[in-house]
Design a protein around this motif. Structure first.
Motif, PDB file in Angstrom:
ATOM      1  N   VAL A 189      54.756  28.998  25.783  1.00 25.45           N
ATOM      2  CA  VAL A 189      55.285  27.814  24.860  1.00 25.45           C
ATOM      3  C   VAL A 189      56.273  28.267  23.781  1.00 25.45           C
ATOM      4  CG1 VAL A 189      54.484  25.780  23.807  1.00 25.45           C
ATOM      5  CG2 VAL A 189      53.051  26.636  25.396  1.00 25.45           C
ATOM      6  N   GLU A 190      57.361  27.629  24.120  1.00 30.06           N
ATOM      7  CA  GLU A 190      58.236  27.843  23.057  1.00 30.06           C
ATOM      8  C   GLU A 190      58.248  27.127  21.992  1.00 30.06           C
ATOM      9  OE1 GLU A 190      62.509  27.543  25.006  1.00 30.06           O
ATOM     10  OE2 GLU A 190      61.627  28.834  26.553  1.00 30.06           O
ATOM     11  N   ARG A 191      58.870  27.469  20.875  1.00 31.25           N
ATOM     12  CA  ARG A 191      58.910  26.302  19.709  1.00 31.25           C
ATOM     13  C   ARG A 191      59.774  25.112  19.847  1.00 31.25           C
ATOM     14  NH1 ARG A 191      59.983  29.151  13.902  1.00 31.25           N
ATOM     15  NH2 ARG A 191      59.374  27.013  13.443  1.00 31.25           N
ATOM     16  N   SER A 192      59.147  24.177  19.266  1.00 33.20           N
ATOM     17  CA  SER A 192      60.293  22.829  19.630  1.00 33.20           C
ATOM     18  C   SER A 192      61.441  23.031  18.859  1.00 33.20           C
ATOM     19  CB  SER A 192      59.452  21.513  19.005  1.00 33.20           C
ATOM     20  OG  SER A 192      59.107  21.686  17.845  1.00 33.20           O
ATOM     21  N   ARG A 193      62.441  22.582  19.433  1.00 26.57           N
ATOM     22  CA  ARG A 193      63.890  22.608  18.927  1.00 26.57           C
ATOM     23  C   ARG A 193      64.657  21.554  18.706  1.00 26.57           C
ATOM     24  NH1 ARG A 193      67.879  22.661  23.096  1.00 26.57           N
ATOM     25  NH2 ARG A 193      66.803  23.301  24.982  1.00 26.57           N
ATOM     26  N   PRO A 194      65.413  21.283  17.699  1.00 28.28           N
ATOM     27  CA  PRO A 194      66.254  19.875  17.720  1.00 28.28           C
ATOM     28  C   PRO A 194      67.353  19.981  18.289  1.00 28.28           C
ATOM     29  CG  PRO A 194      66.528  21.302  15.654  1.00 28.28           C
ATOM     30  CD  PRO A 194      65.368  22.053  16.399  1.00 28.28           C
ATOM     31  N   VAL A 195      67.781  19.014  19.035  1.00 25.96           N
ATOM     32  CA  VAL A 195      68.888  18.729  19.636  1.00 25.96           C
ATOM     33  C   VAL A 195      69.968  17.780  19.077  1.00 25.96           C
ATOM     34  CG1 VAL A 195      68.004  19.682  21.977  1.00 25.96           C
ATOM     35  CG2 VAL A 195      67.878  17.342  21.456  1.00 25.96           C
ATOM     36  N   ARG A 196      69.236  16.879  18.235  1.00 25.07           N
ATOM     37  CA  ARG A 196      70.169  16.013  17.464  1.00 25.07           C
ATOM     38  C   ARG A 196      69.450  15.685  16.104  1.00 25.07           C
ATOM     39  NH1 ARG A 196      70.615  10.082  17.197  1.00 25.07           N
ATOM     40  NH2 ARG A 196      68.748   9.871  18.450  1.00 25.07           N
ATOM     41  N   CYS A 197      70.189  15.825  14.864  1.00 22.25           N
ATOM     42  CA  CYS A 197      69.817  15.313  13.728  1.00 22.25           C
ATOM     43  C   CYS A 197      70.842  14.438  12.974  1.00 22.25           C
ATOM     44  CB  CYS A 197      69.266  16.872  12.757  1.00 22.25           C
ATOM     45  SG  CYS A 197      68.305  17.835  13.535  1.00 22.25           S
ATOM     46  N   GLU A 198      70.504  13.013  12.856  1.00 20.40           N
ATOM     47  CA  GLU A 198      71.592  12.226  12.163  1.00 20.40           C
ATOM     48  C   GLU A 198      70.816  11.317  11.332  1.00 20.40           C
ATOM     49  OE1 GLU A 198      74.199  12.365  16.563  1.00 20.40           O
ATOM     50  OE2 GLU A 198      73.349  10.437  15.812  1.00 20.40           O
ATOM     51  N   THR A 199      71.658  10.516  10.571  1.00 22.35           N
ATOM     52  CA  THR A 199      71.189   9.638   9.972  1.00 22.35           C
ATOM     53  C   THR A 199      72.303   8.281   9.732  1.00 22.35           C
ATOM     54  OG1 THR A 199      70.193   8.984   7.553  1.00 22.35           O
ATOM     55  CG2 THR A 199      72.307  10.599   7.625  1.00 22.35           C
ATOM     56  N   VAL A 200      71.799   7.315   9.431  1.00 27.33           N
ATOM     57  CA  VAL A 200      72.495   6.117   9.397  1.00 27.33           C
ATOM     58  C   VAL A 200      72.653   5.506   8.093  1.00 27.33           C
ATOM     59  CG1 VAL A 200      73.248   3.861  10.273  1.00 27.33           C
ATOM     60  CG2 VAL A 200      72.411   5.470  11.983  1.00 27.33           C
ATOM     61  N   ARG A 201      73.458   5.292   7.335  1.00 29.19           N
ATOM     62  CA  ARG A 201      73.582   4.947   5.756  1.00 29.19           C
ATOM     63  C   ARG A 201      74.880   3.969   5.537  1.00 29.19           C
ATOM     64  NH1 ARG A 201      71.317  10.168   2.206  1.00 29.19           N
ATOM     65  NH2 ARG A 201      69.804  10.859   3.944  1.00 29.19           N
ATOM     66  N   GLY A 202      74.312   2.915   4.744  1.00 29.62           N
ATOM     67  CA  GLY A 202      75.441   1.859   4.947  1.00 29.62           C
ATOM     68  C   GLY A 202      76.326   1.438   5.950  1.00 29.62           C
ATOM     69  N   GLY A 203      75.547   1.471   7.219  1.00 30.68           N
ATOM     70  CA  GLY A 203      76.202   1.043   8.310  1.00 30.68           C
ATOM     71  C   GLY A 203      76.991   2.112   8.964  1.00 30.68           C
ATOM     72  N   ARG A 204      76.848   3.201   8.497  1.00 33.13           N
ATOM     73  CA  ARG A 204      77.782   4.491   9.115  1.00 33.13           C
ATOM     74  C   ARG A 204      76.943   5.724   9.452  1.00 33.13           C
ATOM     75  NH1 ARG A 204      83.088   7.064   5.900  1.00 33.13           N
ATOM     76  NH2 ARG A 204      84.015   8.103   7.783  1.00 33.13           N
ATOM     77  N   ARG A 205      77.341   6.395  10.274  1.00 33.49           N
ATOM     78  CA  ARG A 205      76.480   7.413  11.068  1.00 33.49           C
ATOM     79  C   ARG A 205      76.953   8.738  10.648  1.00 33.49           C
ATOM     80  NH1 ARG A 205      72.812   7.735  15.120  1.00 33.49           N
ATOM     81  NH2 ARG A 205      73.002   5.528  15.514  1.00 33.49           N
ATOM     82  N   PHE A 258      75.638  18.925   3.331  1.00 38.67           N
ATOM     83  CA  PHE A 258      76.370  17.878   3.749  1.00 38.67           C
ATOM     84  C   PHE A 258      75.955  17.047   4.660  1.00 38.67           C
ATOM     85  CE2 PHE A 258      79.016  21.665   2.107  1.00 38.67           C
ATOM     86  CZ  PHE A 258      79.309  21.193   0.898  1.00 38.67           C
ATOM     87  N   LEU A 259      76.684  15.721   4.630  1.00 41.25           N
ATOM     88  CA  LEU A 259      76.414  14.911   5.925  1.00 41.25           C
ATOM     89  C   LEU A 259      77.637  14.574   6.436  1.00 41.25           C
ATOM     90  CD1 LEU A 259      74.257  12.072   4.141  1.00 41.25           C
ATOM     91  CD2 LEU A 259      73.388  13.656   5.736  1.00 41.25           C
ATOM     92  N   ILE A 260      78.115  14.661   7.557  1.00 39.91           N
ATOM     93  CA  ILE A 260      79.247  14.533   8.388  1.00 39.91           C
ATOM     94  C   ILE A 260      79.472  13.402   8.862  1.00 39.91           C
ATOM     95  CG2 ILE A 260      80.709  15.753   9.944  1.00 39.91           C
ATOM     96  CD1 ILE A 260      79.519  18.461   9.452  1.00 39.91           C
ATOM     97  N   PRO A 261      80.680  12.567   8.515  1.00 44.65           N
ATOM     98  CA  PRO A 261      80.669  11.272   9.246  1.00 44.65           C
ATOM     99  C   PRO A 261      80.960  11.430  10.760  1.00 44.65           C
ATOM    100  CG  PRO A 261      82.007  11.476   7.145  1.00 44.65           C
ATOM    101  CD  PRO A 261      81.575  13.034   7.510  1.00 44.65           C
ATOM    102  N   ILE A 262      80.380  10.918  11.548  1.00 42.96           N
ATOM    103  CA  ILE A 262      80.751  10.940  13.044  1.00 42.96           C
ATOM    104  C   ILE A 262      80.728   9.529  13.407  1.00 42.96           C
ATOM    105  CG2 ILE A 262      79.357  13.167  13.310  1.00 42.96           C
ATOM    106  CD1 ILE A 262      76.967  11.629  14.199  1.00 42.96           C
TER     107      ILE A 262
END
Length: 231
Positions: free
Chosen positions: A100-116, A123-127
């Motif tokens: 068993v391998e360690r779980s790994r993230p493939v996406r880490c995002e947030t939505v704030r004020g309607g912006r992703r 930092f939070l990079i606008p996408i």
């Protein structure tokens, strides 16, 4: 996760936590691949990251001796902020055991004020849309954004003490254009006029976007802008 063996049930324990207040609500969905059968439990779970219902278990059975990947998607609503992520748990099942391998993230995002945004350390990079990679993938498997790390600008309207060097964070879009720029520390230290002059210098600079998985993506760059009085 307990070791899933061929034909033998194994218990999968899933926990969703983090630095959230007690009102935050989480929703998790697991997707089992072919060769993994659900024996009991749910692949869809709702709870509270800071509550007693922040973890649950399900029982699975590995029926095919090969590499398997269980994918999970999580969404956490905390007031007006929504955090989202995708994770992968991989393991190699054999007739006797599983590696068993360690779980790994493939996406880490947030939505704030309607912006992703993509989480990128401090930092939070606008996408523009959801992405199937993380900032770590860019740093270790791809190429970071490149361009001038020092710029000079003469500011005729600046009222603060000059010259000054302002460290700025430039957010470079997938097209190489600067989407946003801001002072690395609070603008009050320099004054709005000096920061505006630094932003103007950055907006006219040329950058190459970051690249990962064969395509251009957004990233951030630290830039020292030397602001001097106009002559």
């Amino acid at each position: 996760m307990d070791e899933p063996r061929i034909g033998k049930a194994a218990r999968l324990w899933v926990n969703v936590g983090g630095h959230y207040d007690t009102t935050a609500v989480s929703a998790v969905r697991l997707r089992l691949p072919a060769g993994i059968r659900l024996v009991s439990g749910d692949t869809l779970f709702r709870g509270h990251p800071r509550g007693r219902d922040n973890a649950w278990t399900l029982v699975i059975r590995a029926e095919t001796p090969r590499r398997h990947e269980i994918r999970g998607s999580v969404s956490i609503q905390s007031g007006p902020i929504v955090d989202e992520g995708d994770y992968v748990l991989a393991f190699e099942a054999t007739a006797d055991t599983a590696i068993v391998e360690r779980s790994r993230p493939v996406r880490c995002e947030t939505v704030r004020g309607g912006r992703r945004y993509r989480y990128a350390g401090e930092f939070l990079i606008p996408i523009e849309r959801t992405e199937e990679f993380t900032q770590t993938d860019i740093e270790h498997l791809g190429q970071r954004a490149t361009g001038p790390r020092e710029l000079d600008v003469a500011c005729a309207s600046c009222r603060g003490t000059l010259p000054q060097t302002i460290r700025m964070v430039a957010f470079v879009g997938a097209d190489g254009k600067v989407v946003e720029a801001r002072a690395r520390v609070t603008p009050l230290r320099f004054g709005d006029d000096l920061v505006a002059g630094a932003k103007q210098a950055i907006s006219g600079a040329k950058y190459r976007p970051a690249r990962v998985k064969g395509r251009a993506v957004a990233d951030w760059v630290l830039v020292d802008v030397h602001v001097s009085p106009a002559r």
